[in-house]
Design a protein around this motif. Structure first.
Motif, PDB file in Angstrom:
ATOM      1  N   LYS A   4     -11.574   2.150  -5.018  1.00 59.11           N
ATOM      2  CA  LYS A   4     -10.511   2.256  -3.740  1.00 59.11           C
ATOM      3  C   LYS A   4     -11.078   1.331  -2.111  1.00 59.11           C
ATOM      4  N   VAL A   5     -10.524   0.264  -2.064  1.00 57.13           N
ATOM      5  CA  VAL A   5     -10.617   0.016  -1.156  1.00 57.13           C
ATOM      6  C   VAL A   5      -9.853   0.209   0.453  1.00 57.13           C
ATOM      7  N   TYR A   6     -10.413   0.941   1.162  1.00 54.16           N
ATOM      8  CA  TYR A   6     -10.182   0.956   3.049  1.00 54.16           C
ATOM      9  C   TYR A   6     -10.143   0.791   3.488  1.00 54.16           C
ATOM     10  N   TYR A   7      -9.867  -0.167   4.476  1.00 53.29           N
ATOM     11  CA  TYR A   7      -9.599  -1.220   5.235  1.00 53.29           C
ATOM     12  C   TYR A   7      -8.232  -1.360   6.329  1.00 53.29           C
ATOM     13  N   HIS A   8      -8.676  -2.008   7.482  1.00 44.76           N
ATOM     14  CA  HIS A   8      -7.893  -2.264   8.063  1.00 44.76           C
ATOM     15  C   HIS A   8      -7.065  -3.454   8.316  1.00 44.76           C
ATOM     16  N   GLU A   9      -6.308  -3.656   9.043  1.00 41.84           N
ATOM     17  CA  GLU A   9      -5.724  -5.542   9.337  1.00 41.84           C
ATOM     18  C   GLU A   9      -6.129  -5.397  10.124  1.00 41.84           C
ATOM     19  N   ASN A  10      -5.851  -5.263  11.367  1.00 43.22           N
ATOM     20  CA  ASN A  10      -6.405  -5.889  12.538  1.00 43.22           C
ATOM     21  C   ASN A  10      -7.713  -5.981  12.972  1.00 43.22           C
ATOM     22  N   VAL A  11      -8.496  -7.391  12.751  1.00 41.94           N
ATOM     23  CA  VAL A  11      -9.473  -7.759  12.958  1.00 41.94           C
ATOM     24  C   VAL A  11      -9.996  -7.649  14.461  1.00 41.94           C
ATOM     25  N   HIS A  12      -9.197  -8.084  15.165  1.00 45.83           N
ATOM     26  CA  HIS A  12      -9.601  -7.952  16.410  1.00 45.83           C
ATOM     27  C   HIS A  12      -9.020  -6.977  17.138  1.00 45.83           C
ATOM     28  N   GLN A  13      -9.160  -5.189  16.911  1.00 46.47           N
ATOM     29  CA  GLN A  13      -8.531  -3.752  17.169  1.00 46.47           C
ATOM     30  C   GLN A  13     -10.139  -3.142  16.401  1.00 46.47           C
ATOM     31  N   VAL A  14     -10.253  -2.501  17.538  1.00 45.99           N
ATOM     32  CA  VAL A  14     -11.570  -1.638  16.734  1.00 45.99           C
ATOM     33  C   VAL A  14     -10.987  -0.935  15.965  1.00 45.99           C
ATOM     34  N   THR A  20      -6.440   3.344   8.949  1.00 44.70           N
ATOM     35  CA  THR A  20      -6.858   3.254   7.598  1.00 44.70           C
ATOM     36  C   THR A  20      -5.723   3.109   6.672  1.00 44.70           C
ATOM     37  N   LEU A  21      -6.098   2.122   5.680  1.00 39.60           N
ATOM     38  CA  LEU A  21      -5.229   1.733   4.845  1.00 39.60           C
ATOM     39  C   LEU A  21      -5.170   1.448   3.403  1.00 39.60           C
ATOM     40  N   SER A  22      -5.286   1.686   2.203  1.00 40.30           N
ATOM     41  CA  SER A  22      -6.059   1.764   1.125  1.00 40.30           C
ATOM     42  C   SER A  22      -5.448   0.643   0.432  1.00 40.30           C
ATOM     43  N   LEU A  23      -6.370   0.254  -0.682  1.00 40.72           N
ATOM     44  CA  LEU A  23      -5.363  -0.935  -2.027  1.00 40.72           C
ATOM     45  C   LEU A  23      -6.930  -0.767  -3.105  1.00 40.72           C
ATOM     46  N   TYR A  24      -6.559  -0.645  -4.057  1.00 41.74           N
ATOM     47  CA  TYR A  24      -6.783  -0.406  -5.559  1.00 41.74           C
ATOM     48  C   TYR A  24      -7.747  -1.737  -5.852  1.00 41.74           C
ATOM     49  N   VAL A  25      -8.838  -1.623  -6.495  1.00 40.04           N
ATOM     50  CA  VAL A  25      -8.549  -3.634  -7.201  1.00 40.04           C
ATOM     51  C   VAL A  25      -9.195  -3.314  -8.471  1.00 40.04           C
ATOM     52  N   GLU A  26      -9.173  -4.111  -9.384  1.00 46.45           N
ATOM     53  CA  GLU A  26     -10.163  -4.154 -10.947  1.00 46.45           C
ATOM     54  C   GLU A  26     -11.477  -5.143 -10.459  1.00 46.45           C
ATOM     55  N   GLN A  65      -0.926   1.404  -7.615  1.00 46.48           N
ATOM     56  CA  GLN A  65      -1.042  -0.826  -7.941  1.00 46.48           C
ATOM     57  C   GLN A  65      -2.198  -0.621  -7.734  1.00 46.48           C
ATOM     58  N   VAL A  66      -2.961  -1.327  -8.787  1.00 48.20           N
ATOM     59  CA  VAL A  66      -4.116  -2.166  -8.501  1.00 48.20           C
ATOM     60  C   VAL A  66      -3.764  -3.661  -8.447  1.00 48.20           C
ATOM     61  N   GLU A  67      -4.783  -3.833  -8.041  1.00 47.12           N
ATOM     62  CA  GLU A  67      -4.106  -5.647  -7.715  1.00 47.12           C
ATOM     63  C   GLU A  67      -5.073  -6.378  -8.664  1.00 47.12           C
TER      64      GLU A  67
END
Length: 69
Positions: A4-14, A20-26, A65-67
């Motif tokens: 499970k990956v916790y991430y932020h979409e905007n690389v120009h913002q603190v 925080t968003l999340s996605l699942y990766v195999e 949903q696994v990406e």
């Protein structure tokens, strides 16, 4: 393994926890996950390995949903 990956979409913002968003990766390892997501314009906050009861709990979520990256 599923991560499970916790991430932020905007690389120009603190990063702000409430955004925080999340996605699942195999992948085989955490490094493989980072390598696979390297080209995306996201800030990875945390990568969590899911297994056992925790994985079962996440799979019960309607958002699971696994990406394939």
């Amino acid at each position: 393994m599923i991560f499970k990956v916790y991430y932020h979409e905007n690389v120009h913002q603190v990063p702000v926890r409430e955004n925080t968003l999340s996605l699942y990766v195999e992948a085989e390892t955490e490094k493989a996950v980072r390598d696979q997501l390297h080209d995306r314009q996201i800030i990875i906050e945390y990568i969590q390995k899911l297994e056992g009861e925790h994985l079962e709990y996440e799979q019960a979520s309607p958002h699971f949903q696994v990406e394939q990256v």
